[in-house]
Design a protein around this motif. Structure first.
Motif, PDB file in Angstrom:
ATOM      1  N   LYS A 156      -6.649   5.409   4.288  1.00  0.00           N
ATOM      2  CA  LYS A 156      -6.063   6.047   5.462  1.00  0.00           C
ATOM      3  C   LYS A 156      -4.977   5.164   6.056  1.00  0.00           C
ATOM      4  N   ASN A 157      -3.899   5.790   6.458  1.00  0.00           N
ATOM      5  CA  ASN A 157      -2.814   5.043   7.096  1.00  0.00           C
ATOM      6  C   ASN A 157      -3.152   4.800   8.567  1.00  0.00           C
ATOM      7  N   THR A 166       3.245   2.554   5.258  1.00  0.00           N
ATOM      8  CA  THR A 166       1.824   2.871   5.394  1.00  0.00           C
ATOM      9  C   THR A 166       0.987   1.620   5.197  1.00  0.00           C
ATOM     10  N   THR A 167      -0.269   1.717   5.573  1.00  0.00           N
ATOM     11  CA  THR A 167      -1.189   0.590   5.394  1.00  0.00           C
ATOM     12  C   THR A 167      -1.297   0.210   3.922  1.00  0.00           C
ATOM     13  N   LYS A 168      -1.375   1.223   3.073  1.00  0.00           N
ATOM     14  CA  LYS A 168      -1.503   0.974   1.627  1.00  0.00           C
ATOM     15  C   LYS A 168      -0.271   0.261   1.082  1.00  0.00           C
TER      16      LYS A 168
END
Length: 561
Positions: A156-157, A166-168
């Motif tokens: 999840k971002n 994004t977090t990823k």
């Protein structure tokens, strides 16, 4: 004894080596024979580390966006790569012959102090392109993690929309940066086999993707059937701009070619490898990208110019074991290519540049780590996730680098007739051949200034189209490859005729550094190092070097006879 922090920060001595000085350390000294490990296959692999990346794959997209048909795009690529090969070979010859890098070569052209100009430009570009490649490498590494861990694929971002990543993506970028920092420890002479193997692997990854796309789509797609939208003189200027922009995309690598040709076993080794890598494969990969994008457009209705997005498409539409395995091996290839590009083509050259600025305190490894850390400052995620003016500015940087390349080639091939006094490149005495006037060669500075200044109006308009200029000035900018080279070479040559450079076309009397074998020294007409070793300080041009080990220390005779 009092603690001296400056002494602790100095480049550590290797066993049996002399101390580094403000002018020289092990990494910027002329390479001795034992460190020259690159052959033709190495140079082919070196160029292909850049060819088999996402940036090269999508190289045709910018040309297609200019309104060129696919045949015209391929034609522009082929012509541009011819000029690129010629410039790379000519500019790299000084490294292949004298085994010095771009950093020291700047002293030869701009003077021992004026060299800061070219070195600073290369450091800036090194930071920017390292960051750009690291962000793309983070996407590739993140895709590998997505094929292995479903939790990562569905992460999840947690960032707000305005962060532009994004977090990823951040996790992939951070892990990639850490991995590259570890690999930056590898010395340039040790990368020959790894880059050759990785290039071969990535070539088959590219082939597999284009074959899959063609079979999956069942058609070649609409993109390859597009026609050229311009005609007449405007079409000619678009061709010229396409050639210039293609050359500009790799202008930094052309400028610092001597950083890598200095590692060549034989003087001619870089030529064939450069031709095959920089002309054939460098043209082939964008064509693969065009065909793949066209095929997928017919199936999905979108243009996927980034190959890692193709792999992510596989995972998004079919997260089966088969799709994950294909995604893993493909993204592994792209990750390896990005690592090679980040480490070998950006990190190491940047490290050499910083080592040339502060030889006592920075070697290649320390310098490359600094480049990697600084790359965060440019926020590379904005290059891909926003419409960044900064990217346009950096893309136009060829207006500064192309004239520099012209001056480098003119100075070495025409003015100096392929002869350099290596000893004088490693001290700042006013009696040295590269001290010029107050340490600066104002001929080179003047030629460079004239050449790039004429391109500034067109560059400004390209960045900010609302600023209007005459069509002639804009067309001059669009053809700055040819105009910039012609002006810089002509002005520099004329100034050198009017204001001749002293000691141009003169070699050292002997091999101070142990750079050449006895046979090579005899061909050059200089005294071999083995015969110089142990002679009095004033034996050869009043300068000798402690060269029993890999690091040189300059000792300038006090008696200036």
């Amino acid at each position: 004894m009092a603690f001296n922090i400056t002494e602790k920060l100095k480049v550590p001595e290797t066993e049996g080596s002399s101390k580094a000085t403000r002018w020289i350390n092990r990494d910027i000294a002329p390479l001795k024979v034992s460190r020259r490990t690159w052959n033709t296959w190495t140079y082919l692999g070196f160029w292909n580390t850049g060819n088999f990346t996402a940036a090269s794959y999508s190289g045709g997209s910018s040309l297609v966006s200019l309104g060129l048909s696919i045949p015209s795009t391929v034609g522009v690529l082929m012509i541009a790569k011819v000029f690129t090969v010629i410039a790379a070979v000519l500019n790299g010859w000084v490294g292949a012959k004298f085994h010095i890098g771009y950093t020291v070569g700047q002293r030869q052209v701009f003077g021992v102090f004026g060299s800061a100009l070219g070195i600073s430009m290369r450091i800036i570009l090194g930071v920017v392109w390292y960051g750009s490649n690291a962000w793309m490498g983070g996407l590739c590494l993140g895709t590998i993690l997505s094929t292995i861990f479903p939790t990562f694929q569905n992460m999840k971002n947690t960032f707000p929309e305005g962060v532009n990543m994004t977090t990823k993506e951040l996790v992939g970028f951070l892990l990639y940066q850490l991995l590259c920092m570890v690999l930056l420890r590898i010395r340039p002479e040790k990368v020959a086999i790894p880059i050759a193997v990785s290039a071969g692997y990535n070539f088959f990854v590219m082939l597999a993707i284009v074959i899959w796309a063609r079979v999956h789509a069942g058609t070649i797609g609409p993109l390859v059937h597009t026609t050229t939208t311009a005609s007449g003189s405007e079409l000619a200027w678009i061709w010229l701009y396409g050639i210039t922009s293609t050359f500009g995309g790799i202008v930094t690598g052309i400028a610092n070619q001597s950083d890598f040709t200095r590692f060549s076993i034989k003087r001619t080794d870089p030529i064939l490898g450069t031709f095959l890598g920089l002309w054939f494969f460098s043209t082939l990969v964008p064509v693969i990208g065009i065909i793949t994008t066209s095929c997928l457009q017919s199936t999905y209705g979108e243009q996927y110019w980034n190959p890692i997005y193709v792999v992510q498409l596989w995972l998004a539409t079919d997260y089966s074991a088969k799709s994950r395995a294909a995604g893993f091996f493909a993204s592994l290839g792209f990750t390896i290519a990005q690592i090679g590009n980040s480490v070998v083509e950006n990190g190491i050259p940047g490290g050499m540049d910083l080592a040339g600025c502060f030889p006592e305190y920075i070697n290649i490894f320390r310098g490359s780590i600094i480049i990697a850390l600084l790359s965060w400052i440019v926020c590379p995620w904005t290059f891909y996730n926003t419409s960044s003016t900064f990217v346009t500015v950096m893309g136009s940087f060829s207006v500064f680098m192309t004239p520099l390349i012209g001056i480098l080639i003119c100075d070495f091939w025409i003015v100096r007739k392929r002869k350099i006094k290596l000893a004088d490149l490693y001290h700042g005495e006013s009696s040295g051949a590269y001290y010029f006037t107050y340490g600066c060669n104002f001929r080179a500075l003047a030629a460079w200034t004239v050449a790039f200044t004429l391109n500034l109006p067109g560059m400004i308009h390209n960045i900010t189209p609302s600023i209007k200029i005459g069509s002639g000035m804009y067309n001059y900018f669009r053809g700055n490859l040819f105009f910039g080279l012609a002006i810089s070479v002509s002005v520099y040559y004329v100034l050198c005729r009017i204001w001749p450079i002293e000691e141009a076309g003169i070699l050292d009397e002997c091999d101070h550094f142990g750079t050449w074998t006895t046979e090579e020294s005899q061909v050059l007409g200089i005294i071999p190092y083995e015969q110089v070793k142990g002679t009095p300080d004033d034996f050869c041009n009043k300068v000798t070097f402690d060269r029993d080990s890999e690091v040189s220390e300059i000792i300038v005779s006090v008696d200036q006879k």
